[in-house]
Design a protein around this motif. Structure first.
Motif, PDB file in Angstrom:
ATOM      1  N   TRP A 188     -13.758  11.086   5.231  1.00  0.00           N
ATOM      2  CA  TRP A 188     -12.538  10.267   5.273  1.00  0.00           C
ATOM      3  C   TRP A 188     -12.766   9.017   6.135  1.00  0.00           C
ATOM      4  O   TRP A 188     -12.410   7.909   5.754  1.00  0.00           O
ATOM      5  CB  TRP A 188     -11.378  11.057   5.887  1.00  0.00           C
ATOM      6  CG  TRP A 188     -10.636  11.977   4.970  1.00  0.00           C
ATOM      7  CD1 TRP A 188     -11.179  12.847   4.079  1.00  0.00           C
ATOM      8  CD2 TRP A 188      -9.211  12.135   4.898  1.00  0.00           C
ATOM      9  NE1 TRP A 188     -10.170  13.555   3.471  1.00  0.00           N
ATOM     10  CE2 TRP A 188      -8.963  13.137   3.936  1.00  0.00           C
ATOM     11  CE3 TRP A 188      -8.133  11.544   5.552  1.00  0.00           C
ATOM     12  CZ2 TRP A 188      -7.660  13.549   3.618  1.00  0.00           C
ATOM     13  CZ3 TRP A 188      -6.842  11.963   5.244  1.00  0.00           C
ATOM     14  CH2 TRP A 188      -6.613  12.944   4.282  1.00  0.00           C
ATOM     15  N   PHE A 223      -7.259  -4.514  -4.464  1.00  0.00           N
ATOM     16  CA  PHE A 223      -6.248  -3.779  -3.697  1.00  0.00           C
ATOM     17  C   PHE A 223      -5.990  -2.398  -4.292  1.00  0.00           C
ATOM     18  O   PHE A 223      -5.952  -1.396  -3.572  1.00  0.00           O
ATOM     19  CB  PHE A 223      -4.951  -4.608  -3.673  1.00  0.00           C
ATOM     20  CG  PHE A 223      -3.899  -4.092  -2.732  1.00  0.00           C
ATOM     21  CD1 PHE A 223      -3.897  -4.478  -1.404  1.00  0.00           C
ATOM     22  CD2 PHE A 223      -2.913  -3.222  -3.177  1.00  0.00           C
ATOM     23  CE1 PHE A 223      -2.919  -4.006  -0.529  1.00  0.00           C
ATOM     24  CE2 PHE A 223      -1.940  -2.734  -2.310  1.00  0.00           C
ATOM     25  CZ  PHE A 223      -1.945  -3.135  -0.987  1.00  0.00           C
ATOM     26  N   LEU A 226       1.799   2.769  -3.164  1.00  0.00           N
ATOM     27  CA  LEU A 226       0.759   3.515  -3.876  1.00  0.00           C
ATOM     28  C   LEU A 226       0.512   4.881  -3.250  1.00  0.00           C
ATOM     29  O   LEU A 226       0.398   5.872  -3.957  1.00  0.00           O
ATOM     30  CB  LEU A 226      -0.547   2.705  -3.910  1.00  0.00           C
ATOM     31  CG  LEU A 226      -0.485   1.381  -4.694  1.00  0.00           C
ATOM     32  CD1 LEU A 226      -1.793   0.604  -4.530  1.00  0.00           C
ATOM     33  CD2 LEU A 226      -0.239   1.643  -6.181  1.00  0.00           C
ATOM     34  N   ASP A 227       0.422   4.921  -1.913  1.00  0.00           N
ATOM     35  CA  ASP A 227       0.059   6.190  -1.256  1.00  0.00           C
ATOM     36  C   ASP A 227       0.204   6.050   0.262  1.00  0.00           C
ATOM     37  O   ASP A 227      -0.212   5.034   0.824  1.00  0.00           O
ATOM     38  CB  ASP A 227      -1.403   6.540  -1.599  1.00  0.00           C
ATOM     39  CG  ASP A 227      -1.750   7.977  -1.268  1.00  0.00           C
ATOM     40  OD1 ASP A 227      -1.766   8.810  -2.194  1.00  0.00           O
ATOM     41  OD2 ASP A 227      -2.011   8.266  -0.085  1.00  0.00           O
ATOM     42  N   LEU A 278      -9.765   5.684  -2.127  1.00  0.00           N
ATOM     43  CA  LEU A 278      -9.302   6.495  -0.998  1.00  0.00           C
ATOM     44  C   LEU A 278      -8.651   7.793  -1.501  1.00  0.00           C
ATOM     45  O   LEU A 278      -8.924   8.880  -0.984  1.00  0.00           O
ATOM     46  CB  LEU A 278      -8.312   5.692  -0.147  1.00  0.00           C
ATOM     47  CG  LEU A 278      -7.797   6.392   1.110  1.00  0.00           C
ATOM     48  CD1 LEU A 278      -8.925   6.611   2.112  1.00  0.00           C
ATOM     49  CD2 LEU A 278      -6.677   5.574   1.765  1.00  0.00           C
ATOM     50  N   PHE A 300      -9.267   7.433  11.077  1.00  0.00           N
ATOM     51  CA  PHE A 300      -9.104   8.145   9.809  1.00  0.00           C
ATOM     52  C   PHE A 300      -9.690   9.549   9.855  1.00  0.00           C
ATOM     53  O   PHE A 300      -9.168  10.453   9.206  1.00  0.00           O
ATOM     54  CB  PHE A 300      -9.664   7.325   8.642  1.00  0.00           C
ATOM     55  CG  PHE A 300      -8.551   6.923   7.729  1.00  0.00           C
ATOM     56  CD1 PHE A 300      -7.697   5.900   8.094  1.00  0.00           C
ATOM     57  CD2 PHE A 300      -8.320   7.612   6.550  1.00  0.00           C
ATOM     58  CE1 PHE A 300      -6.619   5.569   7.303  1.00  0.00           C
ATOM     59  CE2 PHE A 300      -7.242   7.289   5.750  1.00  0.00           C
ATOM     60  CZ  PHE A 300      -6.398   6.264   6.111  1.00  0.00           C
ATOM     61  N   GLN A 334      -5.622   4.145 -10.725  1.00  0.00           N
ATOM     62  CA  GLN A 334      -5.878   3.211  -9.618  1.00  0.00           C
ATOM     63  C   GLN A 334      -7.366   2.910  -9.450  1.00  0.00           C
ATOM     64  O   GLN A 334      -7.759   1.760  -9.237  1.00  0.00           O
ATOM     65  CB  GLN A 334      -5.347   3.791  -8.303  1.00  0.00           C
ATOM     66  CG  GLN A 334      -3.826   3.831  -8.223  1.00  0.00           C
ATOM     67  CD  GLN A 334      -3.326   4.588  -7.002  1.00  0.00           C
ATOM     68  OE1 GLN A 334      -4.081   4.892  -6.095  1.00  0.00           O
ATOM     69  NE2 GLN A 334      -2.044   4.887  -6.996  1.00  0.00           N
ATOM     70  N   HIS A 344      -1.465   7.508   2.619  1.00  0.00           N
ATOM     71  CA  HIS A 344      -2.766   7.382   3.276  1.00  0.00           C
ATOM     72  C   HIS A 344      -3.262   5.930   3.203  1.00  0.00           C
ATOM     73  O   HIS A 344      -3.901   5.428   4.123  1.00  0.00           O
ATOM     74  CB  HIS A 344      -3.810   8.287   2.614  1.00  0.00           C
ATOM     75  CG  HIS A 344      -3.566   9.744   2.815  1.00  0.00           C
ATOM     76  ND1 HIS A 344      -3.513  10.320   4.062  1.00  0.00           N
ATOM     77  CD2 HIS A 344      -3.338  10.756   1.924  1.00  0.00           C
ATOM     78  CE1 HIS A 344      -3.276  11.624   3.937  1.00  0.00           C
ATOM     79  NE2 HIS A 344      -3.165  11.908   2.654  1.00  0.00           N
ATOM     80  N   TYR A 345      -2.968   5.299   2.080  1.00  0.00           N
ATOM     81  CA  TYR A 345      -3.427   3.914   1.908  1.00  0.00           C
ATOM     82  C   TYR A 345      -2.676   2.985   2.858  1.00  0.00           C
ATOM     83  O   TYR A 345      -3.248   2.060   3.437  1.00  0.00           O
ATOM     84  CB  TYR A 345      -3.253   3.498   0.443  1.00  0.00           C
ATOM     85  CG  TYR A 345      -3.944   2.205   0.073  1.00  0.00           C
ATOM     86  CD1 TYR A 345      -5.223   1.919   0.538  1.00  0.00           C
ATOM     87  CD2 TYR A 345      -3.316   1.271  -0.754  1.00  0.00           C
ATOM     88  CE1 TYR A 345      -5.860   0.736   0.187  1.00  0.00           C
ATOM     89  CE2 TYR A 345      -3.954   0.091  -1.121  1.00  0.00           C
ATOM     90  CZ  TYR A 345      -5.221  -0.167  -0.640  1.00  0.00           C
ATOM     91  OH  TYR A 345      -5.850  -1.341  -0.985  1.00  0.00           O
ATOM     92  N   ALA A 381       0.836  -1.208   0.000  1.00  0.00           N
ATOM     93  CA  ALA A 381       0.000   0.000   0.000  1.00  0.00           C
ATOM     94  C   ALA A 381       0.867   1.252   0.000  1.00  0.00           C
ATOM     95  O   ALA A 381       0.544   2.249  -0.657  1.00  0.00           O
ATOM     96  CB  ALA A 381      -0.940  -0.007   1.205  1.00  0.00           C
ATOM     97  N   LEU A 438      -4.308   3.291   6.072  1.00  0.00           N
ATOM     98  CA  LEU A 438      -5.564   2.534   6.108  1.00  0.00           C
ATOM     99  C   LEU A 438      -5.302   1.087   6.524  1.00  0.00           C
ATOM    100  O   LEU A 438      -6.006   0.530   7.372  1.00  0.00           O
ATOM    101  CB  LEU A 438      -6.227   2.574   4.719  1.00  0.00           C
ATOM    102  CG  LEU A 438      -7.492   1.745   4.546  1.00  0.00           C
ATOM    103  CD1 LEU A 438      -8.604   2.248   5.445  1.00  0.00           C
ATOM    104  CD2 LEU A 438      -7.958   1.775   3.092  1.00  0.00           C
ATOM    105  N   TRP A 439      -4.277   0.489   5.962  1.00  0.00           N
ATOM    106  CA  TRP A 439      -3.931  -0.886   6.337  1.00  0.00           C
ATOM    107  C   TRP A 439      -3.444  -0.967   7.784  1.00  0.00           C
ATOM    108  O   TRP A 439      -3.696  -1.950   8.481  1.00  0.00           O
ATOM    109  CB  TRP A 439      -2.891  -1.465   5.365  1.00  0.00           C
ATOM    110  CG  TRP A 439      -3.533  -2.027   4.141  1.00  0.00           C
ATOM    111  CD1 TRP A 439      -3.671  -1.417   2.926  1.00  0.00           C
ATOM    112  CD2 TRP A 439      -4.165  -3.317   4.017  1.00  0.00           C
ATOM    113  NE1 TRP A 439      -4.350  -2.248   2.059  1.00  0.00           N
ATOM    114  CE2 TRP A 439      -4.657  -3.412   2.694  1.00  0.00           C
ATOM    115  CE3 TRP A 439      -4.365  -4.379   4.887  1.00  0.00           C
ATOM    116  CZ2 TRP A 439      -5.331  -4.550   2.225  1.00  0.00           C
ATOM    117  CZ3 TRP A 439      -5.031  -5.509   4.419  1.00  0.00           C
ATOM    118  CH2 TRP A 439      -5.504  -5.587   3.105  1.00  0.00           C
ATOM    119  N   VAL A 490     -11.153  10.426  -2.563  1.00  0.00           N
ATOM    120  CA  VAL A 490     -11.786  11.117  -1.436  1.00  0.00           C
ATOM    121  C   VAL A 490     -10.792  12.092  -0.788  1.00  0.00           C
ATOM    122  O   VAL A 490     -11.155  13.216  -0.426  1.00  0.00           O
ATOM    123  CB  VAL A 490     -12.320  10.091  -0.411  1.00  0.00           C
ATOM    124  CG1 VAL A 490     -12.706  10.758   0.893  1.00  0.00           C
ATOM    125  CG2 VAL A 490     -13.516   9.345  -1.007  1.00  0.00           C
TER     126      VAL A 490
END
Lengths: 348, 348
Positions: free
Chosen positions: A122, B164, A27-28, B171, A105, B194, A30-31, A24, A34-35, B174
């Motif tokens: 969010w 995924f 990719l980002d 996300l 979040f 994505q 924030h992602y 994650a 999230l995990w 947003v």
């Protein structure tokens, strides 16, 4: 043995979350966060479902711990997914005394400089997605199991039933709560069977048994046992939610009353002359401690507490009756019988 | 051939929903209604993803239509799940011009006699659960495929990637929307890759190719092609969302502007001197038609429209470049090339 595989479950869950967090992060950030909040939400659970998978598996002579661990982990991830989406539906922000995915979040959004409204978006987005990711991962664990086609097919059927019936129960729970009329006892029992007993008790036991190659009659007995124990467990949980010690249950003894939760206690009370004493405050978000205490007195006076405890006991009796079959190995039957008793003893 | 298998997809989806509705009816009529609204939400889609699965599969010589149909159906169900949960996140009530799952269930609650607030809870609950059920069913379709372990493993990996990466995109979408600053062009492009390109184009093509036993270089070329076409498609969709004919696009040409959607158009405009003409009304729910028309003029004047169209064209060129490999059968390459052109021609 118990300790070995319990540690294995934490290790496996930890590895899944660590790997996902790393991917994650590519990719980002924030992602990745999230995990991280998904992993936090998963930690601290009582791991009842993995325990039941393991118990049934080893009880029928299963010895491949890695295999049992993966099935156990699938049911724990399913549980995590359900809790997270349940919180979305109930718009809750606290789980097991800690901020849940949505709350974490939302706080992250505020730190990021958003306004209150955006932080709520969010939070809800993160919770919807975290549930989807945990649910997907649960499916993936079973789909990738290195077992023969027939056995995997049966495990996939059990997983399908867990999802299908739980969704029905979650919907029924919301429908009941919105109903102006009190929910009848049969409907309360059917709802908690669907919402909790099937995926938390019946399906993990059946999955462990199928994985170990148990006979069809043995699996069917375990499934019935699981449903009865699950009902007893949830009735007891709901009793503790009103009469339990908050220091032990981890939640306020007034929150179920404030929410107006449709439990066996309430279903019984609604059929008695004491109902007005309870109906007035039930579902009132402003309920204070004195009012809650008066409602508890009314629930005792009208026989709701005794009825709920007796119902739980009766379901334990029904559950234990299912264990009296030659299809079940004696040590497994003994251990399950003890679990059934402990499900209700918590409320004594 | 195209007609045969397209009909097969509708038949298979119809059978899945009919079976689930019947089983749901055994549990509760509201639950059967939930499955009915899930089926309604699924119907009327353009079936782009099933079409791409089928195209890649038959393009590499695959002949087992039943097998391809099941993979195609899995991606359609995944799409349905994402749309439903996207609507939960955006709190939308309309999809393709019709009431969505949440709106149908909120209306059901009102008919059932609930108040407004409770009807909203019914709607959100139904949408969260419907998405979970569609997502679970997508996983189940792939998990149960009667193919060898290696092939099923690769298909499960593709499905895992679809879920995924899409979650990361949802996300990011947003997060972008809540940002006070305009979103940069690179971030807009990364987000739509994505959120849309991977699960809608890359993964269906890769799944069809894997199922047919295509070579690794061929699959990799298709995946890159899919991402580029997916980006071109979404940029074009976003252009049509502002400049398209509502009678053709099926949505108001002002709604993206009212929402303040972060598109390539907006990312470009934010870097120009015309930005104040656009920023003032962007994201204003009360935007009227005259103001929207003035914003469209500003987006033309600042070069945003030309830039977005050129970006879409460039991604089509990149996509078509991927087709120039001997790994891809010529008829498949020709058909995919035509699809790539059609992705942008809609906005001419």
């Amino acid at each position: 043995m118990a300790d070995v595989i319990d540690a294995a479950i934490e290790v496996e869950l930890g590895a899944i979350f660590a790997d996902a967090r790393r991917r994650a992060g590519d990719l980002d950030p924030h992602y990745a966060a999230l995990w991280r909040s998904l992993a936090q939400q998963s930690s601290g659970g009582k791991r009842i479902r993995p325990h039941l998978v393991r118990l049934a598996y080893s009880g029928f002579g299963g010895t491949d711990e890695a295999l049992a661990t993966r099935v156990a982990v699938a049911f724990e991830l399913l549980h995590t997914a359900f809790l997270i989406h349940d919180d979305v539906i109930d718009q809750d922000t606290v789980r097991r005394g800690d901020p849940n995915v949505a709350a974490r979040f939302a706080a992250r959004a505020i730190r990021h400089g958003t306004d209150e409204r955006t932080s709520g978006i969010w939070g809800e987005t993160a919770a919807v997605l975290a549930g989807d990711l945990a649910l997907s991962r649960a499916h993936r664990e079973i789909a990738l199991l290195p077992v023969d086609r027939t056995r995997r097919g049966r495990l996939l059927d059990i997983l399908d039933r867990a999802v299908f019936v739980s969704a029905a129960g979650e919907l029924a729970d919301v429908v009941n709560a919105g109903d102006a009329e009190p929910t009848s006892m049969p409907r309360v029992l059917a709802t908690l069977e669907q919402k909790t007993a099937v995926y938390s008790f019946e399906c993990p036991l059946a999955a462990g048994a199928v994985l170990a190659g148990a006979s069809d009659p043995a699996i069917a007995a375990l499934e019935r046992f699981g449903r009865f124990v699950g009902i007893a467990f949830q009735i007891t949980d709901d009793v503790l939610g009103v009469f339990g010690d908050p220091a032990i249950t981890g939640k306020s003894a007034s929150s179920d009353l404030r929410e107006g939760k449709r439990t066996a206690l309430i279903a019984h009370a609604a059929t008695t002359a004491h109902w007005p004493r309870i109906a007035a405050g039930l579902g009132d978000p402003g309920l204070d401690e004195a009012e809650a205490e008066e409602m508890r007195a009314a629930l005792r006076d009208c026989g709701a507490l005794d009825t709920a405890l007796r119902l739980a006991d009766e379901h334990v009796t029904l559950a234990r009756y299912e264990l009296e079959t030659a299809e079940l190995p004696a040590p497994l039957a003994a251990e399950l019988g003890a679990i059934a008793l402990r499900a209700v003893e918590r409320a004594r």
